[in-house]
Write a protein that holds these residues in place. Structure first.
Motif, mmCIF file in Angstrom:
data_model
loop_
_atom_site.group_PDB
_atom_site.id
_atom_site.type_symbol
_atom_site.label_atom_id
_atom_site.label_comp_id
_atom_site.label_asym_id
_atom_site.label_seq_id
_atom_site.Cartn_x
_atom_site.Cartn_y
_atom_site.Cartn_z
ATOM 1 N N THR A 21 45.076 -17.347 -15.496
ATOM 2 C CA THR A 21 44.917 -16.160 -14.663
ATOM 3 C C THR A 21 43.523 -15.617 -14.913
ATOM 4 O O THR A 21 43.226 -15.108 -15.988
ATOM 5 N N VAL A 22 42.668 -15.754 -13.909
ATOM 6 C CA VAL A 22 41.264 -15.351 -14.028
ATOM 7 C C VAL A 22 40.909 -14.509 -12.810
ATOM 8 O O VAL A 22 41.028 -14.960 -11.672
ATOM 9 N N TYR A 23 40.451 -13.283 -13.053
ATOM 10 C CA TYR A 23 40.174 -12.338 -11.970
ATOM 11 C C TYR A 23 39.040 -12.847 -11.093
ATOM 12 O O TYR A 23 37.953 -13.167 -11.576
ATOM 13 N N SER A 24 39.283 -12.924 -9.773
ATOM 14 C CA SER A 24 38.267 -13.389 -8.834
ATOM 15 C C SER A 24 38.392 -12.628 -7.523
ATOM 16 O O SER A 24 39.412 -12.722 -6.837
ATOM 17 N N ASP A 25 37.346 -11.898 -7.168
ATOM 18 C CA ASP A 25 37.340 -11.197 -5.891
ATOM 19 C C ASP A 25 37.440 -12.172 -4.723
ATOM 20 O O ASP A 25 37.987 -11.840 -3.669
ATOM 21 N N SER A 26 36.921 -13.377 -4.897
ATOM 22 C CA SER A 26 36.969 -14.375 -3.834
ATOM 23 C C SER A 26 38.397 -14.650 -3.370
ATOM 24 O O SER A 26 38.636 -14.895 -2.179
ATOM 25 N N GLU A 27 39.330 -14.632 -4.291
ATOM 26 C CA GLU A 27 40.706 -14.987 -3.930
ATOM 27 C C GLU A 27 41.309 -13.968 -2.975
ATOM 28 O O GLU A 27 42.116 -14.310 -2.102
ATOM 29 N N TYR A 28 40.882 -12.720 -3.076
ATOM 30 C CA TYR A 28 41.398 -11.697 -2.172
ATOM 31 C C TYR A 28 40.602 -11.624 -0.864
ATOM 32 O O TYR A 28 41.132 -11.155 0.145
ATOM 33 N N VAL A 29 39.386 -12.098 -0.847
ATOM 34 C CA VAL A 29 38.685 -12.300 0.421
ATOM 35 C C VAL A 29 39.375 -13.415 1.205
ATOM 36 O O VAL A 29 39.617 -13.300 2.413
ATOM 37 N N LEU A 30 39.728 -14.484 0.512
ATOM 38 C CA LEU A 30 40.446 -15.594 1.156
ATOM 39 C C LEU A 30 41.779 -15.121 1.728
ATOM 40 O O LEU A 30 42.169 -15.521 2.833
ATOM 41 N N LEU A 31 42.489 -14.260 1.011
ATOM 42 C CA LEU A 31 43.760 -13.741 1.520
ATOM 43 C C LEU A 31 43.550 -12.924 2.786
ATOM 44 O O LEU A 31 44.396 -12.946 3.697
ATOM 45 N N GLY A 32 42.440 -12.217 2.879
ATOM 46 C CA GLY A 32 42.146 -11.487 4.106
ATOM 47 C C GLY A 32 41.987 -12.427 5.285
ATOM 48 O O GLY A 32 42.459 -12.144 6.401
ATOM 49 N N LEU A 33 41.348 -13.572 5.061
ATOM 50 C CA LEU A 33 41.192 -14.559 6.122
ATOM 51 C C LEU A 33 42.530 -15.209 6.469
ATOM 52 O O LEU A 33 42.779 -15.548 7.636
ATOM 53 N N VAL A 34 43.399 -15.373 5.472
ATOM 54 C CA VAL A 34 44.755 -15.867 5.744
ATOM 55 C C VAL A 34 45.491 -14.890 6.660
ATOM 56 O O VAL A 34 46.136 -15.283 7.637
ATOM 57 N N ILE A 35 45.394 -13.596 6.355
ATOM 58 C CA ILE A 35 46.031 -12.568 7.189
ATOM 59 C C ILE A 35 45.546 -12.680 8.631
ATOM 60 O O ILE A 35 46.339 -12.628 9.579
ATOM 61 N N GLU A 36 44.250 -12.831 8.804
ATOM 62 C CA GLU A 36 43.699 -12.909 10.158
ATOM 63 C C GLU A 36 44.197 -14.148 10.892
ATOM 64 O O GLU A 36 44.524 -14.084 12.091
ATOM 65 N N ARG A 37 44.260 -15.272 10.200
ATOM 66 C CA ARG A 37 44.712 -16.515 10.831
ATOM 67 C C ARG A 37 46.184 -16.418 11.236
ATOM 68 O O ARG A 37 46.581 -16.872 12.316
ATOM 69 N N VAL A 38 47.008 -15.802 10.400
ATOM 70 C CA VAL A 38 48.448 -15.720 10.664
ATOM 71 C C VAL A 38 48.755 -14.709 11.763
ATOM 72 O O VAL A 38 49.596 -14.952 12.630
ATOM 73 N N THR A 39 48.085 -13.568 11.743
ATOM 74 C CA THR A 39 48.444 -12.468 12.648
ATOM 75 C C THR A 39 47.669 -12.466 13.946
ATOM 76 O O THR A 39 48.103 -11.841 14.926
ATOM 77 N N GLY A 40 46.511 -13.104 13.968
ATOM 78 C CA GLY A 40 45.662 -13.017 15.139
ATOM 79 C C GLY A 40 44.993 -11.666 15.289
ATOM 80 O O GLY A 40 44.417 -11.357 16.338
ATOM 81 N N ARG A 41 45.062 -10.844 14.260
ATOM 82 C CA ARG A 41 44.438 -9.533 14.246
ATOM 83 C C ARG A 41 43.401 -9.507 13.129
ATOM 84 O O ARG A 41 43.422 -10.337 12.217
ATOM 85 N N SER A 42 42.501 -8.531 13.190
ATOM 86 C CA SER A 42 41.547 -8.396 12.092
ATOM 87 C C SER A 42 42.287 -7.933 10.840
ATOM 88 O O SER A 42 43.327 -7.265 10.921
ATOM 89 N N ALA A 43 41.746 -8.288 9.697
ATOM 90 C CA ALA A 43 42.348 -7.835 8.439
ATOM 91 C C ALA A 43 42.352 -6.316 8.377
ATOM 92 O O ALA A 43 43.284 -5.705 7.841
ATOM 93 N N GLN A 44 41.315 -5.689 8.926
ATOM 94 C CA GLN A 44 41.245 -4.229 8.954
ATOM 95 C C GLN A 44 42.408 -3.657 9.750
ATOM 96 O O GLN A 44 43.072 -2.707 9.313
ATOM 97 N N GLN A 45 42.697 -4.223 10.914
ATOM 98 C CA GLN A 45 43.793 -3.722 11.751
ATOM 99 C C GLN A 45 45.145 -3.915 11.073
ATOM 100 O O GLN A 45 45.986 -3.008 11.074
ATOM 101 N N TYR A 46 45.353 -5.077 10.502
ATOM 102 C CA TYR A 46 46.666 -5.339 9.911
ATOM 103 C C TYR A 46 46.880 -4.509 8.646
ATOM 104 O O TYR A 46 47.965 -3.965 8.417
ATOM 105 N N THR A 47 45.843 -4.386 7.830
ATOM 106 C CA THR A 47 45.963 -3.558 6.623
ATOM 107 C C THR A 47 46.212 -2.106 7.000
ATOM 108 O O THR A 47 46.991 -1.407 6.337
ATOM 109 N N THR A 48 45.589 -1.647 8.072
ATOM 110 C CA THR A 48 45.821 -0.282 8.544
ATOM 111 C C THR A 48 47.288 -0.074 8.896
ATOM 112 O O THR A 48 47.863 0.985 8.598
ATOM 113 N N SER A 49 47.932 -1.074 9.496
ATOM 114 C CA SER A 49 49.351 -0.940 9.823
ATOM 115 C C SER A 49 50.198 -0.827 8.566
ATOM 116 O O SER A 49 51.190 -0.087 8.524
#
Length: 393
Positions: free
Chosen positions: A195-223
């Motif tokens: 377990t090693v802290y990496s900001d990159s891993e949570y940037v990647l998760l944002g791109l996963v959110i966008e790919r799955v939802t078809g919405r921007s990560a900003q829009q989906y996180t806002t919901s």
């Protein structure tokens, strides 16, 4: 090595050495958090908290806000110092950047998508973001738990030099992070080993959110934020903060602080590009919202019970000092559950102590790539009020 968002394990080491004192497609209503107790903190304890907070107003920190919610000891919400170097009084309702506490909301979004069957935690990263080292082996679950072995882009010296020179970093996008990760392929490690802290891993998760939802990560996180009922919390699309806000400063003892080494005032870094931290650290909030959220985060509000339990299956981030472990976008510090965050200009801690049903939230308006002033202040307050709540390894 400089970091724009200090890894939690390193930040929490400050405390260790300080010696200071079922979600479906139909959104579930967030569980009501317990209201702030009518009683207020004992005056003697409050005076000691005040003393700790005022002592923290140094090295570029002009102001701080402390929030405490405890059904037995009482509640306390207090602002200290000023919101800027011009002398504007700090108030308890100021907005500020919560930095890595954003990761808790990103994880909430991903876990919600998993409950809806729109993705699986066992899905390989390659399915959503191609050409990442070990991407066919890294799973969504690995990324949530900081176990993907992905190179942390904030360690890249060229990126850091550009970001320090201009926090607005025009033209930056999360896809620039992908290029940095790929350029450091030889520094990636196979997933699941540590377990090693990496900001990159949570940037990647944002791109996963966008790919799955078809919405921007900003829009989906806002919901997600709206469903949790956090009215003063937002994911910005510009460098601005909602009014009222506190300015954010570089610590005066930081190598990064002064634009001019002879300058007497700390460097103002209030305005920065939210696309740089992205889903690893872009969100803005207030201390009152975060007091409410601390309990929601620790109790699994908005998630099915089995998902909430999975989220708090801990793996160690440290091996000495105060016990620090990571779950799925949530941190265990001693017996506390929550997260901390630090970005240029802002430092904060958002934690809940389940055994006491208590929350302690601290914000200070200065931070750099190394110092996390909120952790020191939070540690002093917690040691005062809950001296047995920070067991060590």
């Amino acid at each position: 090595m400089r970091r724009w968002m200090r890894p939690a394990a390193l930040a929490l080491a400050l405390l260790a050495g300080a010696g200071t004192t079922g979600f479906t497609a139909t959104p579930a209503r967030p569980a009501e958090s317990a209201p702030h107790p009518a009683a207020t903190l004992d005056p003697d304890l409050a005076a000691q908290v005040d003393e700790l907070a005022r002592a923290a107003l140094t090295d570029g920190v002009t102001g701080a806000v402390v929030g405490i919610s405890d059904p037995v000891r009482g509640s306390y919400l207090q602002a200290y110092g000023t919101a800027d170097t011009a002398g504007t009084p700090m108030t308890t309702d100021v907005h500020y950047r919560i930095a890595s506490v954003t990761k808790t909301l990103t994880a909430q979004a991903v876990l919600r998508l998993a409950e809806q069957g729109r993705l699986s935690l066992d899905d390989p990263l390659e399915e959503y973001v191609p050409d990442i080292p070990y991407g066919d082996e890294i799973t969504v679950h690995h990324l949530l738990g900081m176990r993907g072995g992905v190179y942390n882009f904030v360690l890249d010296e060229e990126f850091m030099a550009r970001y320090v020179a201009d926090p607005l970093l025009p033209g930056w996008s999360p896809y620039d992070v992908l290029e940095i990760i790929r350029a450091h392929a030889d520094e990636a490690t196979p997933p699941g080993r540590a377990t090693v802290y990496s900001d990159s891993e949570y940037v990647l998760l944002g791109l996963v959110i966008e790919r799955v939802t078809g919405r921007s990560a900003q829009q989906y996180t806002t919901s997600v934020i709206e469903e949790l009922g956090l009215p003063e919390t937002s994911y910005p699309t510009t460098a601005a903060l909602p009014e009222p806000f506190t300015h954010g400063y570089m610590n005066t003892d930081s190598e990064l602080a002064p634009a001019d080494p002879a300058a007497e005032e700390p460097r103002d870094v209030t305005f920065s590009n939210p696309e740089v931290p992205f889903t690893a650290g872009a969100v803005i909030s207030t201390v009152p919202d975060m007091i409410r959220y601390a309990e929601q985060l620790a109790s699994g509000t908005g998630l099915a019970p089995e998902t909430a339990r999975l989220r708090q299956e801990w793996t160690p981030l440290t091996s000495t000092g105060v016990r620090v472990q990571y779950g799925l976008g949530v941190l265990q510090l001693g017996n506390w559950v929550g997260h901390n965050g630090s970005i240029f200009g802002y430092s904060n801690t958002v934690f809940h102590l389940p055994e006491e049903k208590a929350s302690v939230v601290v914000m200070v308006n200065a931070a750099d790539a190394e110092a996390v002033p909120a952790m020191d202040l939070w540690g002093g307050i917690v040691t005062l009020l809950y001296p047995d709540s920070l067991p060590t390894w």
